[in-house]
Motif scaffolding. Structure first.
Motif: not given
Length: 184
Positions: A21, A53, A55, A58-59, A91, A93-94, A104
């Protein structure tokens, strides 16, 4: 312009240290020989395209602006070593948070977008990454894939799989294989 093959690169664990992250551009650190590998692709006129990716967006652990700052830093680090990426695709997204999406990895959307943007031949392209999800699109599009043993690659190489993957110690070894196949 005729369609040309590309090398699709995963970012975290393949091109740069995986910081989980990553949001601070100051923490972007190229893996050893990564710039050399990208420079070799540049010299062979093969686009090097990052597909990742992210994510963490999204998190709620990083923002699109945080991600964009890490992209700029990666490009700066590569440029200081005479290397450049043809494009960055991500991407945010998650599926557990945002629902399913086609972008993704190993979904097709980001690769199809890159093919349109950069006039790429997906069937003649290569996928290089440290996880199976980085490589799955190669099967979908008829391309070729190489698992690198950097990042999570060593653990991934020990997992049973339906599709055996060629393995390379790192990105520069994978690129040498790609370039050898282009000649042969």
């Amino acid at each position: 312009m005729s369609r040309r093959p590309a090398v699709f690169l995963d970012r975290d664990g393949t091109l740069i240290e995986d910081r989980h992250y990553l949001r601070d551009p100051g923490q972007v650190q190229l893996l050893p020989s990564a710039a050399e590998a990208v420079r070799r692709l540049n010299g062979a006129a093969i686009p090097a395209v990052v597909v990742t990716n992210q994510s963490g967006i999204a998190r709620g652990l990083l923002t699109e602006a945080d991600y964009a700052a890490t992209v700029r830093r990666l490009d700066e680090l590569l440029a200081t070593e005479g290397a450049r990426l043809a494009g960055h695709y991500h991407c945010p997204h998650l599926p557990d948070v945002t629902g399913p999406c086609d972008c993704r990895k190993p979904g097709p959307l980001l690769y199809e977008r890159a093919a349109r943007d950069l006039d790429l031949d997906l069937a003649a392209s290569w996928w290089v990454g440290d996880r199976e999800r980085d490589l799955g699109a190669a099967d979908r599009f008829g391309g070729r894939a190489i698992l690198v043993l950097t990042g999570a690659g060593l653990d991934e190489s020990r997992q049973p799989r339906d599709v055996p993957r060629p393995v390379a110690a790192d990105l520069v070894a994978a690129v040498a294989r790609v370039l050898g196949a282009q000649v042969g």
